[in-house]
Design an enzyme around this catalytic site. Structure first.
Site, PDB file in Angstrom:
ATOM      1  N   GLU A 143     -15.376   5.604  -9.522  1.00 11.91           N
ATOM      2  CA  GLU A 143     -15.502   5.438  -8.072  1.00 11.91           C
ATOM      3  C   GLU A 143     -16.912   5.756  -7.572  1.00 11.91           C
ATOM      4  O   GLU A 143     -17.186   5.635  -6.380  1.00 11.91           O
ATOM      5  CB  GLU A 143     -14.488   6.334  -7.342  1.00 11.91           C
ATOM      6  CG  GLU A 143     -13.045   5.970  -7.602  1.00 11.91           C
ATOM      7  CD  GLU A 143     -12.619   4.664  -6.959  1.00 11.91           C
ATOM      8  OE1 GLU A 143     -13.336   4.165  -6.068  1.00 11.91           O
ATOM      9  OE2 GLU A 143     -11.569   4.129  -7.355  1.00 11.91           O
ATOM     10  N   GLU A 163      -2.115  11.266  -5.233  1.00 14.76           N
ATOM     11  CA  GLU A 163      -3.533  11.615  -5.104  1.00 14.76           C
ATOM     12  C   GLU A 163      -4.407  10.715  -5.974  1.00 14.76           C
ATOM     13  O   GLU A 163      -5.422  10.212  -5.521  1.00 14.76           O
ATOM     14  CB  GLU A 163      -3.745  13.085  -5.478  1.00 14.76           C
ATOM     15  CG  GLU A 163      -5.167  13.555  -5.417  1.00 14.76           C
ATOM     16  CD  GLU A 163      -5.754  13.605  -4.007  1.00 14.76           C
ATOM     17  OE1 GLU A 163      -6.982  13.500  -3.880  1.00 14.76           O
ATOM     18  OE2 GLU A 163      -4.985  13.748  -3.037  1.00 14.76           O
ATOM     19  N   VAL A 189      -6.073   4.449 -14.875  1.00 17.20           N
ATOM     20  CA  VAL A 189      -5.892   3.986 -16.248  1.00 17.20           C
ATOM     21  C   VAL A 189      -7.278   3.685 -16.798  1.00 17.20           C
ATOM     22  O   VAL A 189      -8.084   3.018 -16.134  1.00 17.20           O
ATOM     23  CB  VAL A 189      -4.995   2.724 -16.299  1.00 17.20           C
ATOM     24  CG1 VAL A 189      -4.884   2.203 -17.725  1.00 17.20           C
ATOM     25  CG2 VAL A 189      -3.607   3.020 -15.722  1.00 17.20           C
ATOM     26  N   PHE A 230      -2.223  -3.994 -19.137  1.00 18.30           N
ATOM     27  CA  PHE A 230      -1.063  -3.891 -20.019  1.00 18.30           C
ATOM     28  C   PHE A 230       0.176  -3.365 -19.286  1.00 18.30           C
ATOM     29  O   PHE A 230       1.193  -3.083 -19.919  1.00 18.30           O
ATOM     30  CB  PHE A 230      -1.371  -2.984 -21.218  1.00 18.30           C
ATOM     31  CG  PHE A 230      -2.441  -3.516 -22.119  1.00 18.30           C
ATOM     32  CD1 PHE A 230      -2.199  -4.588 -22.960  1.00 18.30           C
ATOM     33  CD2 PHE A 230      -3.705  -2.947 -22.117  1.00 18.30           C
ATOM     34  CE1 PHE A 230      -3.196  -5.082 -23.791  1.00 18.30           C
ATOM     35  CE2 PHE A 230      -4.709  -3.427 -22.942  1.00 18.30           C
ATOM     36  CZ  PHE A 230      -4.454  -4.506 -23.783  1.00 18.30           C
ATOM     37  N   GLY A 244      -0.542   0.996 -15.307  1.00 17.72           N
ATOM     38  CA  GLY A 244      -0.613   1.442 -13.918  1.00 17.72           C
ATOM     39  C   GLY A 244       0.693   1.197 -13.179  1.00 17.72           C
ATOM     40  O   GLY A 244       1.186   2.071 -12.461  1.00 17.72           O
ATOM     41  N   ASN A 272     -12.537  -0.757  -2.266  1.00 16.26           N
ATOM     42  CA  ASN A 272     -11.845  -0.969  -3.537  1.00 16.26           C
ATOM     43  C   ASN A 272     -10.770  -2.049  -3.362  1.00 16.26           C
ATOM     44  O   ASN A 272      -9.579  -1.773  -3.342  1.00 16.26           O
ATOM     45  CB  ASN A 272     -11.241   0.349  -4.035  1.00 16.26           C
ATOM     46  CG  ASN A 272     -10.769   0.248  -5.473  1.00 16.26           C
ATOM     47  OD1 ASN A 272     -10.533  -0.839  -5.998  1.00 16.26           O
ATOM     48  ND2 ASN A 272     -10.614   1.399  -6.104  1.00 16.26           N
ATOM     49  N   SER A 300      -7.883  -2.267  -6.062  1.00 16.67           N
ATOM     50  CA  SER A 300      -6.783  -1.304  -5.912  1.00 16.67           C
ATOM     51  C   SER A 300      -5.924  -1.624  -4.697  1.00 16.67           C
ATOM     52  O   SER A 300      -4.694  -1.528  -4.757  1.00 16.67           O
ATOM     53  CB  SER A 300      -7.325   0.123  -5.807  1.00 16.67           C
ATOM     54  OG  SER A 300      -7.834   0.536  -7.050  1.00 16.67           O
ATOM     55  N   TYR A 331      -1.869  -2.286  -5.006  1.00 17.94           N
ATOM     56  CA  TYR A 331      -0.813  -1.596  -4.266  1.00 17.94           C
ATOM     57  C   TYR A 331      -0.058  -2.553  -3.351  1.00 17.94           C
ATOM     58  O   TYR A 331       1.172  -2.476  -3.235  1.00 17.94           O
ATOM     59  CB  TYR A 331      -1.383  -0.421  -3.472  1.00 17.94           C
ATOM     60  CG  TYR A 331      -1.848   0.711  -4.364  1.00 17.94           C
ATOM     61  CD1 TYR A 331      -0.962   1.378  -5.199  1.00 17.94           C
ATOM     62  CD2 TYR A 331      -3.183   1.104  -4.389  1.00 17.94           C
ATOM     63  CE1 TYR A 331      -1.387   2.413  -6.027  1.00 17.94           C
ATOM     64  CE2 TYR A 331      -3.615   2.135  -5.209  1.00 17.94           C
ATOM     65  CZ  TYR A 331      -2.704   2.781  -6.030  1.00 17.94           C
ATOM     66  OH  TYR A 331      -3.121   3.791  -6.848  1.00 17.94           O
ATOM     67  N   GLU A 383      -0.033   0.359  11.610  1.00 19.41           N
ATOM     68  CA  GLU A 383       0.349   1.317  12.647  1.00 19.41           C
ATOM     69  C   GLU A 383      -0.838   1.995  13.323  1.00 19.41           C
ATOM     70  O   GLU A 383      -0.650   2.849  14.177  1.00 19.41           O
ATOM     71  CB  GLU A 383       1.264   2.388  12.047  1.00 19.41           C
ATOM     72  CG  GLU A 383       2.564   1.832  11.495  1.00 19.41           C
ATOM     73  CD  GLU A 383       3.426   2.911  10.861  1.00 19.41           C
ATOM     74  OE1 GLU A 383       3.133   4.110  11.023  1.00 19.41           O
ATOM     75  OE2 GLU A 383       4.413   2.543  10.204  1.00 19.41           O
TER      76      GLU A 383
END
Length: 171
Positions: free
Chosen positions: A27, A91, A95, A102, A105, A132, A135, A139, A151
């Protein structure tokens, strides 16, 4: 590729710490890792731990280029929503780069969801860096909702200096 997901034990702490530092490097935030390994281990395995972890392991024949078999991590803790009830906060989900693609995650996330439901949690929360996009897409593909957009909730933080200032004003 075969792998297993399991709850971490104290014997896994050095590998968890290694993965956390790898994530920080990934990161571009290694300079923000300020606590010591000793404090981390104490927080993880004291009588009242501050967090728990799941780890992903591969067989020895599939170890990493550097010789590691612990290749993934989900670090989490429990929180509480006065409106909704029990929650789990993810948190870190990480991987190692050579083991991405694979399903590790996803398996870590799915296993944490199972743990959360067993603990009667009604939601899982996490933060993702705005830049990111990989990611955020991961998600979202798993069903996560961006509550900043949905919101208009924004994450706020008081750093240690501000905590001291606030604490000094306490009666």
């Amino acid at each position: 590729m075969s792998f297993t997901i399991r709850h971490a034990t104290k014997a896994d702490c050095k590998n968890i710490w290694r993965l956390i530092k790898e994530l920080a490097v990934h990161e571009g935030k290694l300079q923000q890792v300020m606590q010591s390994y000793e404090d981390f281990e104490q927080d993880a395995y004291s009588q009242k731990p501050w967090f728990e972890s799941l780890i992903a392991e591969v067989p020895k024949e599939n170890k990493s280029q550097k010789g590691f078999t612990t290749v993934g991590l989900a670090l989490y803790y429990y929180t509480y929503s006065t409106w909704k009830g029990r929650s789990v906060y993810l948190e870190d989900l990480y991987v190692m780069s050579e083991f991405r693609g694979f399903g590790i995650g996803k398996s870590l996330l799915n296993t944490l969801a199972k743990v959360a439901r067993e603990k009667q949690c009604v939601e899982m929360k996490l933060n993702v860096f705005g830049q990111n996009s990989h990611s955020r897409a991961f998600y979202a593909a798993q069903g996560a909702q961006d509550v900043t957009v949905l919101e208009n909730w924004h994450t706020q933080r008081f750093n240690a200096e501000m905590l001291d200032k606030l604490a000094n004003k306490a009666p």
